[in-house]
Write a protein that holds these residues in place. Structure first.
Motif, PDB file in Angstrom:
ATOM      1  N   LEU A  58       0.848  -1.254   0.030  1.00 17.50           N
ATOM      2  CA  LEU A  58      -0.065   0.067  -0.016  1.00 17.50           C
ATOM      3  C   LEU A  58       0.901   1.126  -0.051  1.00 17.50           C
ATOM      4  O   LEU A  58       0.385   2.176  -0.743  1.00 17.50           O
ATOM      5  N   ILE A  59       1.819   1.282   0.883  1.00 15.50           N
ATOM      6  CA  ILE A  59       2.586   2.533   0.800  1.00 15.50           C
ATOM      7  C   ILE A  59       3.438   2.607  -0.427  1.00 15.50           C
ATOM      8  O   ILE A  59       3.576   3.678  -0.888  1.00 15.50           O
ATOM      9  N   ARG A  60       3.918   1.599  -0.930  1.00 16.31           N
ATOM     10  CA  ARG A  60       4.650   1.760  -2.284  1.00 16.31           C
ATOM     11  C   ARG A  60       3.707   2.269  -3.334  1.00 16.31           C
ATOM     12  O   ARG A  60       4.079   3.109  -4.113  1.00 16.31           O
ATOM     13  N   ASN A  61       2.479   1.816  -3.242  1.00 13.80           N
ATOM     14  CA  ASN A  61       1.373   2.252  -4.192  1.00 13.80           C
ATOM     15  C   ASN A  61       1.372   3.565  -4.190  1.00 13.80           C
ATOM     16  O   ASN A  61       1.146   4.545  -5.010  1.00 13.80           O
ATOM     17  N   CYS A  62       1.254   4.091  -2.878  1.00 13.46           N
ATOM     18  CA  CYS A  62       1.041   5.683  -2.537  1.00 13.46           C
ATOM     19  C   CYS A  62       2.152   6.500  -2.993  1.00 13.46           C
ATOM     20  O   CYS A  62       2.113   7.540  -3.491  1.00 13.46           O
ATOM     21  N   ILE A  63       3.224   5.979  -2.746  1.00 11.49           N
ATOM     22  CA  ILE A  63       4.667   6.735  -3.389  1.00 11.49           C
ATOM     23  C   ILE A  63       4.683   6.831  -4.654  1.00 11.49           C
ATOM     24  O   ILE A  63       4.846   7.901  -5.441  1.00 11.49           O
ATOM     25  N   TRP A  64       4.252   5.581  -5.408  1.00 11.07           N
ATOM     26  CA  TRP A  64       4.326   5.764  -6.781  1.00 11.07           C
ATOM     27  C   TRP A  64       3.167   6.380  -7.611  1.00 11.07           C
ATOM     28  O   TRP A  64       3.455   7.203  -8.547  1.00 11.07           O
ATOM     29  N   THR A  65       2.150   6.379  -7.021  1.00 14.26           N
ATOM     30  CA  THR A  65       0.905   7.056  -7.743  1.00 14.26           C
ATOM     31  C   THR A  65       0.883   8.586  -7.142  1.00 14.26           C
ATOM     32  O   THR A  65      -0.119   9.270  -7.658  1.00 14.26           O
ATOM     33  N   LYS A  66       1.607   8.727  -6.022  1.00 16.29           N
ATOM     34  CA  LYS A  66       1.361  10.104  -5.302  1.00 16.29           C
ATOM     35  C   LYS A  66      -0.039  10.362  -4.841  1.00 16.29           C
ATOM     36  O   LYS A  66      -0.430  11.398  -4.847  1.00 16.29           O
ATOM     37  N   LYS A  67      -0.544   9.224  -4.162  1.00 15.51           N
ATOM     38  CA  LYS A  67      -1.940   9.269  -3.634  1.00 15.51           C
ATOM     39  C   LYS A  67      -1.900   9.101  -2.539  1.00 15.51           C
ATOM     40  O   LYS A  67      -1.208   8.380  -2.052  1.00 15.51           O
ATOM     41  N   LYS A  68      -2.807   9.726  -1.490  1.00 16.71           N
ATOM     42  CA  LYS A  68      -2.675   9.642  -0.101  1.00 16.71           C
ATOM     43  C   LYS A  68      -3.364   8.327   0.453  1.00 16.71           C
ATOM     44  O   LYS A  68      -4.426   7.909  -0.255  1.00 16.71           O
ATOM     45  N   VAL A  69      -2.815   7.654   1.429  1.00 18.70           N
ATOM     46  CA  VAL A  69      -3.522   6.489   2.028  1.00 18.70           C
ATOM     47  C   VAL A  69      -5.010   6.942   2.799  1.00 18.70           C
ATOM     48  O   VAL A  69      -4.650   8.140   3.554  1.00 18.70           O
ATOM     49  N   GLU A  70      -5.896   6.460   2.651  1.00 20.75           N
ATOM     50  CA  GLU A  70      -6.970   6.961   3.314  1.00 20.75           C
ATOM     51  C   GLU A  70      -7.170   5.964   4.381  1.00 20.75           C
ATOM     52  O   GLU A  70      -6.668   4.697   4.547  1.00 20.75           O
ATOM     53  N   LYS A  71      -7.786   6.748   5.641  1.00 23.61           N
ATOM     54  CA  LYS A  71      -8.139   5.945   6.677  1.00 23.61           C
ATOM     55  C   LYS A  71      -9.001   4.614   6.839  1.00 23.61           C
ATOM     56  O   LYS A  71      -8.690   3.641   7.116  1.00 23.61           O
ATOM     57  N   GLU A  72      -9.862   4.970   5.628  1.00 26.54           N
ATOM     58  CA  GLU A  72     -10.466   3.782   5.458  1.00 26.54           C
ATOM     59  C   GLU A  72      -9.899   2.506   4.822  1.00 26.54           C
ATOM     60  O   GLU A  72      -9.981   1.207   5.159  1.00 26.54           O
TER      61      GLU A  72
END
Length: 192
Positions: free
Chosen positions: A163-177
């Motif tokens: 999930l963190i790798r995906n957030c870094i690559w896509t520059k999208k924030k991790v949602e609390k949900e």
């Protein structure tokens, strides 16, 4: 090993994290690290006999930072499940707030540098490998399924790291949900 930090040593670690995040291990020469840290190359060699020593000591520095952020100040009166949830959430929040450190550890675990510590990492004292000992305790006290601790760690970390790798690559924030859902999936998969 108890790492005693000086301001210079700390700056060397931070500069090394910066360059390894951007350029990897091989693209991070000592000369660039020294310049970025505003120290002489000789100062680096004063603290670390080689680049390999710097990287291995940086690994332990990062582990101590991570362990402190994740495991310190957890109320011992909480149930194991509550502690599990706290540790899980803190792990993700820490990595998201320390992307260079995450990047370093992510690269380190897949590198030959890890060979230096791999054989000893699972038998380290609890203060060194807190996640291992935390999951082992959960298994021993019958809060977690009777699986190998190596498998429990893989389940605990696999989803969050992806999930963190995906957030870094896509520059999208991790949602609390998303964190809540991932936690529920993993807890339901490992609970006794």
């Amino acid at each position: 090993m108890n790492i005693q930090l000086t301001d210079k040593k700390e700056q060397i670690f931070l500069s090394t994290l910066h360059f390894i995040h951007l350029y990897g291990f091989h693209g991070s020469p000592m000369s660039k690290i020294a310049k970025h840290a505003e120290v002489a190359v000789g100062s680096i060699y004063h603290y670390f006999p080689s680049k390999e020593d710097l990287i291995i000591e940086l690994y332990w520095y990062c582990k101590e930072k991570l362990n402190s952020a994740v495991f310190d100040k957890i109320d011992p009166e909480l149930s194991y499940q509550e502690k599990f949830e706290i540790v899980f959430r803190r792990w993700i929040v820490f990595y998201l707030g320390h992307i260079e450190l995450f990047s370093f550890l992510d690269q380190f675990y897949g590198s030959p540098f890890y060979e230096e510590v791999r054989n000893n990492v699972f038998v380290q004292k609890p203060e060194r490998n807190k996640l291992w000992h935390f999951l082992e305790l959960g298994k021993r006290e019958k809060h977690l399924k009777d699986l190998s601790v190596r498998l429990l760690i893989s389940m605990f970390l696999g989803g969050p790291i992806t999930l963190i790798r995906n957030c870094i690559w896509t520059k999208k924030k991790v949602e609390k949900e998303e964190i809540d859902q991932l936690l529920e999936i993993i807890w339901n998969g490992v609970k006794y």
